[in-house]
Scaffold this motif. Structure first.
Motif, PDB file in Angstrom:
ATOM      1  N   PHE A  57      20.069   5.439  -0.542  1.00 46.25           N
ATOM      2  CA  PHE A  57      19.116   4.537   0.102  1.00 46.25           C
ATOM      3  C   PHE A  57      19.316   4.574   1.619  1.00 46.25           C
ATOM      4  O   PHE A  57      18.359   4.761   2.381  1.00 46.25           O
ATOM      5  CB  PHE A  57      19.300   3.108  -0.436  1.00 46.25           C
ATOM      6  N   GLU A  58      20.558   4.397   2.067  1.00 45.55           N
ATOM      7  CA  GLU A  58      20.834   4.392   3.507  1.00 45.55           C
ATOM      8  C   GLU A  58      20.583   5.749   4.140  1.00 45.55           C
ATOM      9  O   GLU A  58      20.073   5.836   5.256  1.00 45.55           O
ATOM     10  CB  GLU A  58      22.269   3.929   3.772  1.00 45.55           C
ATOM     11  N   GLN A  59      20.933   6.820   3.437  1.00 42.96           N
ATOM     12  CA  GLN A  59      20.715   8.157   3.978  1.00 42.96           C
ATOM     13  C   GLN A  59      19.221   8.425   4.165  1.00 42.96           C
ATOM     14  O   GLN A  59      18.801   8.897   5.224  1.00 42.96           O
ATOM     15  CB  GLN A  59      21.319   9.211   3.057  1.00 42.96           C
ATOM     16  N   MET A  60      18.413   8.103   3.172  1.00 49.60           N
ATOM     17  CA  MET A  60      16.972   8.356   3.274  1.00 49.60           C
ATOM     18  C   MET A  60      16.333   7.445   4.315  1.00 49.60           C
ATOM     19  O   MET A  60      15.418   7.854   5.033  1.00 49.60           O
ATOM     20  CB  MET A  60      16.301   8.191   1.917  1.00 49.60           C
ATOM     21  N   SER A  69       9.466  10.563   9.973  1.00 48.37           N
ATOM     22  CA  SER A  69       8.603  10.978   8.868  1.00 48.37           C
ATOM     23  C   SER A  69       9.018  10.220   7.612  1.00 48.37           C
ATOM     24  O   SER A  69      10.180   9.868   7.452  1.00 48.37           O
ATOM     25  CB  SER A  69       8.696  12.483   8.623  1.00 48.37           C
ATOM     26  N   SER A  70       8.079   9.961   6.743  1.00 44.77           N
ATOM     27  CA  SER A  70       8.339   9.192   5.527  1.00 44.77           C
ATOM     28  C   SER A  70       9.268   9.959   4.593  1.00 44.77           C
ATOM     29  O   SER A  70       9.179  11.174   4.467  1.00 44.77           O
ATOM     30  CB  SER A  70       7.033   8.875   4.810  1.00 44.77           C
ATOM     31  N   ARG A  71      10.132   9.211   3.938  1.00 42.16           N
ATOM     32  CA  ARG A  71      11.047   9.736   2.920  1.00 42.16           C
ATOM     33  C   ARG A  71      10.912   8.865   1.688  1.00 42.16           C
ATOM     34  O   ARG A  71      10.292   7.806   1.729  1.00 42.16           O
ATOM     35  CB  ARG A  71      12.495   9.702   3.404  1.00 42.16           C
ATOM     36  N   GLY A  72      11.508   9.295   0.575  1.00 43.50           N
ATOM     37  CA  GLY A  72      11.409   8.500  -0.628  1.00 43.50           C
ATOM     38  C   GLY A  72      12.496   8.801  -1.644  1.00 43.50           C
ATOM     39  O   GLY A  72      13.192   9.810  -1.551  1.00 43.50           O
ATOM     40  N   LEU A  73      12.620   7.891  -2.614  1.00 38.94           N
ATOM     41  CA  LEU A  73      13.519   8.051  -3.759  1.00 38.94           C
ATOM     42  C   LEU A  73      12.702   7.880  -5.027  1.00 38.94           C
ATOM     43  O   LEU A  73      11.911   6.944  -5.135  1.00 38.94           O
ATOM     44  CB  LEU A  73      14.628   6.993  -3.736  1.00 38.94           C
ATOM     45  N   HIS A 125       6.148  -5.195  -5.454  1.00 38.78           N
ATOM     46  CA  HIS A 125       4.760  -5.252  -5.003  1.00 38.78           C
ATOM     47  C   HIS A 125       4.013  -4.083  -5.618  1.00 38.78           C
ATOM     48  O   HIS A 125       4.338  -2.934  -5.358  1.00 38.78           O
ATOM     49  CB  HIS A 125       4.662  -5.161  -3.479  1.00 38.78           C
ATOM     50  N   SER A 126       3.021  -4.356  -6.426  1.00 40.19           N
ATOM     51  CA  SER A 126       2.307  -3.280  -7.111  1.00 40.19           C
ATOM     52  C   SER A 126       1.492  -2.431  -6.145  1.00 40.19           C
ATOM     53  O   SER A 126       1.272  -1.262  -6.383  1.00 40.19           O
ATOM     54  CB  SER A 126       1.395  -3.851  -8.203  1.00 40.19           C
ATOM     55  N   GLN A 127       1.050  -3.002  -4.979  1.00 45.25           N
ATOM     56  CA  GLN A 127       0.262  -2.211  -4.050  1.00 45.25           C
ATOM     57  C   GLN A 127       1.124  -1.162  -3.357  1.00 45.25           C
ATOM     58  O   GLN A 127       0.653  -0.072  -3.055  1.00 45.25           O
ATOM     59  CB  GLN A 127      -0.358  -3.083  -2.940  1.00 45.25           C
ATOM     60  N   GLY A 128       2.365  -1.498  -3.074  1.00 42.36           N
ATOM     61  CA  GLY A 128       3.212  -0.630  -2.277  1.00 42.36           C
ATOM     62  C   GLY A 128       3.929   0.437  -3.061  1.00 42.36           C
ATOM     63  O   GLY A 128       4.585   1.267  -2.470  1.00 42.36           O
ATOM     64  N   SER A 129       3.847   0.425  -4.370  1.00 40.01           N
ATOM     65  CA  SER A 129       4.579   1.427  -5.136  1.00 40.01           C
ATOM     66  C   SER A 129       3.640   2.139  -6.094  1.00 40.01           C
ATOM     67  O   SER A 129       2.683   1.574  -6.582  1.00 40.01           O
ATOM     68  CB  SER A 129       5.722   0.786  -5.913  1.00 40.01           C
ATOM     69  N   ALA A 130       3.943   3.372  -6.324  1.00 42.67           N
ATOM     70  CA  ALA A 130       3.174   4.169  -7.263  1.00 42.67           C
ATOM     71  C   ALA A 130       4.145   4.919  -8.153  1.00 42.67           C
ATOM     72  O   ALA A 130       5.264   5.213  -7.764  1.00 42.67           O
ATOM     73  CB  ALA A 130       2.273   5.154  -6.519  1.00 42.67           C
ATOM     74  N   ALA A 131       3.738   5.211  -9.337  1.00 40.03           N
ATOM     75  CA  ALA A 131       4.599   5.914 -10.285  1.00 40.03           C
ATOM     76  C   ALA A 131       4.878   7.325  -9.789  1.00 40.03           C
ATOM     77  O   ALA A 131       4.076   7.943  -9.110  1.00 40.03           O
ATOM     78  CB  ALA A 131       3.930   5.957 -11.653  1.00 40.03           C
ATOM     79  N   ALA A 132       6.049   7.834 -10.149  1.00 39.22           N
ATOM     80  CA  ALA A 132       6.426   9.184  -9.744  1.00 39.22           C
ATOM     81  C   ALA A 132       5.481  10.217 -10.340  1.00 39.22           C
ATOM     82  O   ALA A 132       5.316  11.295  -9.794  1.00 39.22           O
ATOM     83  CB  ALA A 132       7.865   9.476 -10.157  1.00 39.22           C
ATOM     84  N   SER A 133       4.849   9.894 -11.460  1.00 38.90           N
ATOM     85  CA  SER A 133       3.921  10.840 -12.067  1.00 38.90           C
ATOM     86  C   SER A 133       2.713  11.082 -11.172  1.00 38.90           C
ATOM     87  O   SER A 133       2.052  12.099 -11.283  1.00 38.90           O
ATOM     88  CB  SER A 133       3.474  10.333 -13.449  1.00 38.90           C
ATOM     89  N   SER A 134       2.405  10.137 -10.268  1.00 41.05           N
ATOM     90  CA  SER A 134       1.292  10.327  -9.347  1.00 41.05           C
ATOM     91  C   SER A 134       1.712  11.185  -8.160  1.00 41.05           C
ATOM     92  O   SER A 134       0.909  11.429  -7.273  1.00 41.05           O
ATOM     93  CB  SER A 134       0.767   8.968  -8.863  1.00 41.05           C
ATOM     94  N   GLY A 135       2.954  11.628  -8.129  1.00 43.11           N
ATOM     95  CA  GLY A 135       3.435  12.444  -7.036  1.00 43.11           C
ATOM     96  C   GLY A 135       3.987  11.643  -5.874  1.00 43.11           C
ATOM     97  O   GLY A 135       4.298  12.206  -4.839  1.00 43.11           O
ATOM     98  N   ARG A 136       4.117  10.333  -6.038  1.00 42.68           N
ATOM     99  CA  ARG A 136       4.642   9.466  -4.985  1.00 42.68           C
ATOM    100  C   ARG A 136       5.967   8.867  -5.435  1.00 42.68           C
ATOM    101  O   ARG A 136       6.133   8.519  -6.592  1.00 42.68           O
ATOM    102  CB  ARG A 136       3.640   8.371  -4.676  1.00 42.68           C
ATOM    103  N   PRO A 137       6.893   8.698  -4.503  1.00 47.10           N
ATOM    104  CA  PRO A 137       8.202   8.118  -4.859  1.00 47.10           C
ATOM    105  C   PRO A 137       8.106   6.639  -5.218  1.00 47.10           C
ATOM    106  O   PRO A 137       7.188   5.942  -4.793  1.00 47.10           O
ATOM    107  CB  PRO A 137       9.020   8.291  -3.583  1.00 47.10           C
ATOM    108  N   ASP A 138       9.076   6.167  -5.983  1.00 47.87           N
ATOM    109  CA  ASP A 138       9.165   4.748  -6.344  1.00 47.87           C
ATOM    110  C   ASP A 138       9.519   3.908  -5.121  1.00 47.87           C
ATOM    111  O   ASP A 138       9.013   2.810  -4.947  1.00 47.87           O
ATOM    112  CB  ASP A 138      10.225   4.546  -7.427  1.00 47.87           C
ATOM    113  N   ILE A 139      10.417   4.416  -4.292  1.00 52.03           N
ATOM    114  CA  ILE A 139      10.807   3.730  -3.065  1.00 52.03           C
ATOM    115  C   ILE A 139      10.417   4.622  -1.896  1.00 52.03           C
ATOM    116  O   ILE A 139      10.846   5.779  -1.829  1.00 52.03           O
ATOM    117  CB  ILE A 139      12.319   3.438  -3.025  1.00 52.03           C
ATOM    118  N   GLN A 140       9.603   4.104  -0.999  1.00 58.71           N
ATOM    119  CA  GLN A 140       9.174   4.860   0.171  1.00 58.71           C
ATOM    120  C   GLN A 140       9.792   4.245   1.422  1.00 58.71           C
ATOM    121  O   GLN A 140       9.841   3.029   1.564  1.00 58.71           O
ATOM    122  CB  GLN A 140       7.658   4.850   0.276  1.00 58.71           C
ATOM    123  N   PHE A 141      10.242   5.101   2.327  1.00 60.15           N
ATOM    124  CA  PHE A 141      10.849   4.689   3.587  1.00 60.15           C
ATOM    125  C   PHE A 141       9.934   5.126   4.718  1.00 60.15           C
ATOM    126  O   PHE A 141       9.573   6.299   4.804  1.00 60.15           O
ATOM    127  CB  PHE A 141      12.231   5.334   3.772  1.00 60.15           C
TER     128      PHE A 141
END
Length: 186
Positions: A57-60, A69-73, A125-141
């Motif tokens: 988390f801290e590294q990303m 630039s945006s990063r994610g987990l 928050h459902s708006q701020g997160s998307a499933a990994a299957s959609s190609g987006r990370p669960d946690i975005q930085f």
């Protein structure tokens, strides 16, 4: 009697040689190492997973800030994957960035860092997160230091993931997306 033929009465043969001391220290070192490796680890799988998550988390977060630039987990039942946002020439794949004048896509690492126990991820928050299957990370930085809001729980493989239902040690982390990561173990 000749002094050269006389036994040396001043000589003391009661001590150890340097070689004997080095050999005994080496043997004791090997025994101590074996005893240390035979002892069980001091931390539970839940605390090991929490420590892994905190490091990543801290590294990303730092990479997002320093690299602007945006990063994610991506949190999966078996482990976690790292993701970074890259510019794309294909329109409509990851979201248009007007500052760059191009689309953005997530590049997901094929390497998975495996959990020792079980993990439950809860987006807040459902708006701020998307499933990994959609190609987006669960946690975005984001480059300004903010992240997705979430709660994550860590438990041993054999115990229940819900707090209070197991005698085994559990751990959890949470973030509101603005103030950073807060972790504790029970």
């Amino acid at each position: 009697m000749d002094p050269e033929l006389e036994p040396d009465s001043d000589r003391n043969d009661a001590g150890f040689t340097l070689i004997e001391l080095l050999v005994s220290i080496a043997v004791l070192s090997v025994l101590a190492l074996g005893a240390t490796l035979a002892l069980p680890r001091g931390s539970t799988p839940a605390t090991q997973d929490m420590a892994l998550f905190q490091r990543q988390f801290e590294q990303m977060r730092q990479l997002a800030i320093t690299g602007q630039s945006s990063r994610g987990l991506i949190i999966e039942p078996e482990g976690l994957r790292l993701a970074s946002r890259q510019a794309s020439n294909q329109v409509g794949q990851g979201g248009y960035d007007p500052a760059l004048g191009q689309d953005q896509t997530w590049q997901i690492s094929p390497r998975q860092q495996r959990w020792q126990g079980r993990v439950q991820f809860i987006p807040l928050h459902s708006q701020g997160s998307a499933a990994a299957s959609s190609g987006r990370p669960d946690i975005q930085f984001l480059a300004d230091g903010r992240s997705s809001a979430f709660r994550i729980r860590f438990a041993p493989r054999s115990g229940s993931i819900r707090q209070g239902h197991s005698g085994a040690r559990q751990a959890s982390c949470r973030s509101d997306g603005r103030t950073g990561l807060i972790c504790d173990s029970s």
